[in-house]
Design a protein around this motif. Structure first.
Motif, PDB file in Angstrom:
ATOM      1  N   GLN A 107       0.816  -1.210   0.000  1.00 33.73           N
ATOM      2  CA  GLN A 107       0.000   0.000   0.000  1.00 33.73           C
ATOM      3  C   GLN A 107       0.852   1.263   0.000  1.00 33.73           C
ATOM      4  O   GLN A 107       0.394   2.317  -0.458  1.00 33.73           O
ATOM      5  CB  GLN A 107      -0.935  -0.021   1.206  1.00 33.73           C
ATOM      6  N   SER A 108       2.081   1.179   0.497  1.00 31.36           N
ATOM      7  CA  SER A 108       2.925   2.370   0.589  1.00 31.36           C
ATOM      8  C   SER A 108       3.686   2.680  -0.689  1.00 31.36           C
ATOM      9  O   SER A 108       4.211   3.791  -0.833  1.00 31.36           O
ATOM     10  CB  SER A 108       3.929   2.209   1.735  1.00 31.36           C
ATOM     11  N   GLN A 109       3.754   1.734  -1.606  1.00 27.22           N
ATOM     12  CA  GLN A 109       4.544   1.936  -2.825  1.00 27.22           C
ATOM     13  C   GLN A 109       3.633   2.381  -3.977  1.00 27.22           C
ATOM     14  O   GLN A 109       2.646   1.705  -4.300  1.00 27.22           O
ATOM     15  CB  GLN A 109       5.275   0.646  -3.203  1.00 27.22           C
ATOM     16  N   ASP A 110       3.994   3.489  -4.588  1.00 28.29           N
ATOM     17  CA  ASP A 110       3.199   3.991  -5.718  1.00 28.29           C
ATOM     18  C   ASP A 110       3.271   3.038  -6.907  1.00 28.29           C
ATOM     19  O   ASP A 110       2.251   2.711  -7.525  1.00 28.29           O
ATOM     20  CB  ASP A 110       3.681   5.390  -6.121  1.00 28.29           C
ATOM     21  N   LEU A 111       4.497   2.611  -7.240  1.00 29.87           N
ATOM     22  CA  LEU A 111       4.669   1.635  -8.301  1.00 29.87           C
ATOM     23  C   LEU A 111       4.729   0.261  -7.633  1.00 29.87           C
ATOM     24  O   LEU A 111       5.738  -0.106  -7.031  1.00 29.87           O
ATOM     25  CB  LEU A 111       5.952   1.900  -9.097  1.00 29.87           C
ATOM     26  N   LYS A 112       3.633  -0.471  -7.710  1.00 33.01           N
ATOM     27  CA  LYS A 112       3.531  -1.729  -6.972  1.00 33.01           C
ATOM     28  C   LYS A 112       4.521  -2.761  -7.508  1.00 33.01           C
ATOM     29  O   LYS A 112       4.683  -2.911  -8.720  1.00 33.01           O
ATOM     30  CB  LYS A 112       2.113  -2.305  -7.066  1.00 33.01           C
ATOM     31  N   PRO A 113       5.202  -3.473  -6.617  1.00 34.30           N
ATOM     32  CA  PRO A 113       6.144  -4.508  -7.063  1.00 34.30           C
ATOM     33  C   PRO A 113       5.415  -5.696  -7.678  1.00 34.30           C
ATOM     34  O   PRO A 113       4.208  -5.876  -7.476  1.00 34.30           O
ATOM     35  CB  PRO A 113       6.861  -4.907  -5.773  1.00 34.30           C
ATOM     36  N   ALA A 114       6.160  -6.518  -8.411  1.00 32.90           N
ATOM     37  CA  ALA A 114       5.583  -7.730  -8.994  1.00 32.90           C
ATOM     38  C   ALA A 114       5.149  -8.691  -7.904  1.00 32.90           C
ATOM     39  O   ALA A 114       4.106  -9.344  -8.007  1.00 32.90           O
ATOM     40  CB  ALA A 114       6.592  -8.409  -9.924  1.00 32.90           C
ATOM     41  N   PHE A 115       5.939  -8.787  -6.855  1.00 33.80           N
ATOM     42  CA  PHE A 115       5.562  -9.572  -5.682  1.00 33.80           C
ATOM     43  C   PHE A 115       6.429  -9.164  -4.506  1.00 33.80           C
ATOM     44  O   PHE A 115       7.512  -8.595  -4.678  1.00 33.80           O
ATOM     45  CB  PHE A 115       5.685 -11.087  -5.938  1.00 33.80           C
ATOM     46  N   ARG A 144      16.214   0.351  -3.802  1.00 33.25           N
ATOM     47  CA  ARG A 144      14.774   0.565  -3.600  1.00 33.25           C
ATOM     48  C   ARG A 144      14.228  -0.360  -2.523  1.00 33.25           C
ATOM     49  O   ARG A 144      13.454   0.062  -1.651  1.00 33.25           O
ATOM     50  CB  ARG A 144      14.023   0.340  -4.913  1.00 33.25           C
ATOM     51  N   ALA A 145      14.626  -1.627  -2.565  1.00 37.40           N
ATOM     52  CA  ALA A 145      14.144  -2.590  -1.572  1.00 37.40           C
ATOM     53  C   ALA A 145      14.574  -2.192  -0.166  1.00 37.40           C
ATOM     54  O   ALA A 145      13.810  -2.319   0.800  1.00 37.40           O
ATOM     55  CB  ALA A 145      14.643  -3.993  -1.906  1.00 37.40           C
ATOM     56  N   ALA A 146      15.818  -1.694  -0.046  1.00 40.95           N
ATOM     57  CA  ALA A 146      16.328  -1.277   1.263  1.00 40.95           C
ATOM     58  C   ALA A 146      15.496  -0.134   1.840  1.00 40.95           C
ATOM     59  O   ALA A 146      15.310  -0.042   3.062  1.00 40.95           O
ATOM     60  CB  ALA A 146      17.792  -0.866   1.146  1.00 40.95           C
ATOM     61  N   ASP A 147      14.989   0.726   0.980  1.00 44.48           N
ATOM     62  CA  ASP A 147      14.143   1.827   1.439  1.00 44.48           C
ATOM     63  C   ASP A 147      12.868   1.329   2.107  1.00 44.48           C
ATOM     64  O   ASP A 147      12.256   2.041   2.908  1.00 44.48           O
ATOM     65  CB  ASP A 147      13.767   2.735   0.259  1.00 44.48           C
ATOM     66  N   TYR A 148      12.459   0.096   1.756  1.00 43.62           N
ATOM     67  CA  TYR A 148      11.236  -0.476   2.319  1.00 43.62           C
ATOM     68  C   TYR A 148      11.532  -1.609   3.297  1.00 43.62           C
ATOM     69  O   TYR A 148      10.644  -2.398   3.639  1.00 43.62           O
ATOM     70  CB  TYR A 148      10.329  -0.974   1.192  1.00 43.62           C
ATOM     71  N   GLY A 149      12.791  -1.702   3.757  1.00 36.06           N
ATOM     72  CA  GLY A 149      13.135  -2.666   4.786  1.00 36.06           C
ATOM     73  C   GLY A 149      13.333  -4.087   4.299  1.00 36.06           C
ATOM     74  O   GLY A 149      13.259  -5.024   5.103  1.00 36.06           O
ATOM     75  N   GLY A 150      13.620  -4.254   3.004  1.00 30.63           N
ATOM     76  CA  GLY A 150      13.808  -5.594   2.471  1.00 30.63           C
ATOM     77  C   GLY A 150      14.997  -5.675   1.548  1.00 30.63           C
ATOM     78  O   GLY A 150      15.875  -4.820   1.571  1.00 30.63           O
ATOM     79  N   PHE A 151      15.019  -6.714   0.711  1.00 29.31           N
ATOM     80  CA  PHE A 151      16.037  -6.797  -0.332  1.00 29.31           C
ATOM     81  C   PHE A 151      15.404  -7.373  -1.594  1.00 29.31           C
ATOM     82  O   PHE A 151      14.414  -8.108  -1.549  1.00 29.31           O
ATOM     83  CB  PHE A 151      17.260  -7.607   0.114  1.00 29.31           C
ATOM     84  N   ALA A 152      15.961  -6.964  -2.726  1.00 32.14           N
ATOM     85  CA  ALA A 152      15.383  -7.331  -4.024  1.00 32.14           C
ATOM     86  C   ALA A 152      15.716  -8.783  -4.358  1.00 32.14           C
ATOM     87  O   ALA A 152      16.828  -9.248  -4.117  1.00 32.14           O
ATOM     88  CB  ALA A 152      15.907  -6.397  -5.112  1.00 32.14           C
ATOM     89  N   ILE A 153      14.758  -9.485  -4.934  1.00 32.27           N
ATOM     90  CA  ILE A 153      14.953 -10.881  -5.319  1.00 32.27           C
ATOM     91  C   ILE A 153      14.407 -11.116  -6.725  1.00 32.27           C
ATOM     92  O   ILE A 153      13.627 -10.325  -7.256  1.00 32.27           O
ATOM     93  CB  ILE A 153      14.275 -11.852  -4.330  1.00 32.27           C
ATOM     94  N   ALA A 197      10.850  -6.834  -7.626  1.00 31.93           N
ATOM     95  CA  ALA A 197      10.266  -7.722  -6.624  1.00 31.93           C
ATOM     96  C   ALA A 197      11.182  -7.743  -5.404  1.00 31.93           C
ATOM     97  O   ALA A 197      12.382  -7.501  -5.516  1.00 31.93           O
ATOM     98  CB  ALA A 197      10.090  -9.126  -7.185  1.00 31.93           C
ATOM     99  N   MET A 198      10.620  -8.079  -4.249  1.00 28.47           N
ATOM    100  CA  MET A 198      11.419  -7.991  -3.030  1.00 28.47           C
ATOM    101  C   MET A 198      10.966  -8.993  -1.979  1.00 28.47           C
ATOM    102  O   MET A 198       9.900  -9.599  -2.076  1.00 28.47           O
ATOM    103  CB  MET A 198      11.354  -6.577  -2.448  1.00 28.47           C
ATOM    104  N   LEU A 199      11.810  -9.167  -0.956  1.00 26.19           N
ATOM    105  CA  LEU A 199      11.504  -9.990   0.209  1.00 26.19           C
ATOM    106  C   LEU A 199      11.555  -9.115   1.452  1.00 26.19           C
ATOM    107  O   LEU A 199      12.439  -8.270   1.583  1.00 26.19           O
ATOM    108  CB  LEU A 199      12.500 -11.145   0.337  1.00 26.19           C
ATOM    109  N   LEU A 200      10.594  -9.323   2.350  1.00 25.35           N
ATOM    110  CA  LEU A 200      10.552  -8.584   3.610  1.00 25.35           C
ATOM    111  C   LEU A 200      10.830  -9.532   4.775  1.00 25.35           C
ATOM    112  O   LEU A 200       9.983 -10.377   5.105  1.00 25.35           O
ATOM    113  CB  LEU A 200       9.172  -7.938   3.804  1.00 25.35           C
TER     114      LEU A 200
END
Length: 304
Positions: A107-115, A144-153, A197-200
């Motif tokens: 909900q917080s990301q304007d451009l929604k990730p693939a998953f 980008r993923a780090a900005d949301y507390g995760g990492f890109a996968i 896409a990212m993992l949290l």
């Protein structure tokens, strides 16, 4: 946004009970829970009807494998108007606060990730080495993923991955012909090819640490061999990476020979696996095509 959980189940009622209980007690409630029953004979469908009447139950009447079950699950989540679907097998047990980080991040990301994937664990905070994601090598995606507390996968397993259904509507469903193994890697890789896409890690889903594939695989060696070759042929990767993957499949088959209880089964599984992996292709089904096969009465019952 509207969020659904999609659970694929087959003859594991004790585990299914834990999974449904965890989903219904999420700190951030889900809009719907959809269970795809893959022809269970252990009373799973009756249990859901009597104990969890609010769950949307779809019975395939036969075992379509995890791949076929998730194809139906995504199909129904799309048809019922959801915007994201949290996918998992019946042996997954989400922590009660596992959905909230995924939903908040979407909900917080304007451009929604693939998953956005949950971290697969073997108990809270304990990484499950049997279900590792494939980490993205794109530095911009990692920032980008780090900005949301995760990492890109690049890929994730169907053990707590929340997919963007708008993105899913643009490509074919998980390929039922995979039946078991690699269907999740192929599907999530396909989605991440077109979008970030990212993992949290804050979202954790417990998953049993099952028998390692180094044990005698029997007839399942066929699916392992064929599906890895199918995936290698389909993904976007360097030729050198693909060659190493093929060598790895061959080496695994060789390692299986001395521990195979039936050498005839080993030979049949390996030869069929390589033949089908190189010379056949899985069928591709677009969203909407499965729903079109249902009779009107079933569509009405499902509200689609």
């Amino acid at each position: 946004m509207s969020f659904a959980a999609v659970v694929v189940s087959y003859n594991r009622l004790p585990l299914l009970k834990k999974c449904l209980t965890a989903l219904e007690k999420q700190s951030h409630p889900l809009d719907e829970i959809i269970v795809i029953d893959n022809g269970s004979t252990d009373g799973s469908a009756d249990y859901i009807r009597t104990t969890h009447p609010e769950v949307t139950l779809f019975e395939t009447s036969t075992n379509l494998g995890g791949a076929g079950g998730f194809a139906w699950g995504i199909e129904l989540a799309l048809a019922r108007g959801h915007e994201a679907a949290w996918l998992m097998d019946d042996d997954a047990e989400p922590e009660l606060d596992a959905a909230a980080p995924l939903i908040d991040s979407f909900q917080s990301q304007d451009l929604k990730p693939a998953f956005i994937a949950s971290l697969v664990t073997a108990g809270r905070g304990k990484f499950n080495k049997r279900n590792p994601p494939v980490v993205s090598t794109d530095p911009q995606h990692q920032v980008r993923a780090a900005d949301y507390g995760g990492f890109a996968i690049q890929t994730a397993t169907f053990v707590g991955v929340m997919i963007n259904l708008e993105e899913a509507s643009r490509t074919h469903l998980p390929m039922a012909d995979y039946f078991i193994w690699m269907d999740d890697s192929e599907y999530t890789h396909r989605l991440s090819d077109s979008r970030f896409a990212m993992l949290l890690p804050d979202s954790m889903v417990n998953h049993p640490d099952n028998k390692p594939i180094s044990n005698d695989m029997g007839e399942r060696l066929f699916y392992f061999t064929r599906n890895r070759l199918w995936y290698t042929r389909s993904r976007t990767s360097a030729i050198s990476t693909d060659i190493l993957e093929i060598i790895g499949v061959a080496l695994h088959a060789i390692k299986q020979f001395p521990i195979a209880a039936s050498k005839k089964t080993w030979f049949s599984s390996v030869t069929r696996g390589f033949w089908c992996g190189f010379f056949q292709q899985p069928r591709k089904v677009m969203p909407g095509e499965l729903i079109a096969t249902l009779p009107d009465a079933e569509r009405k019952r499902l509200g689609i």
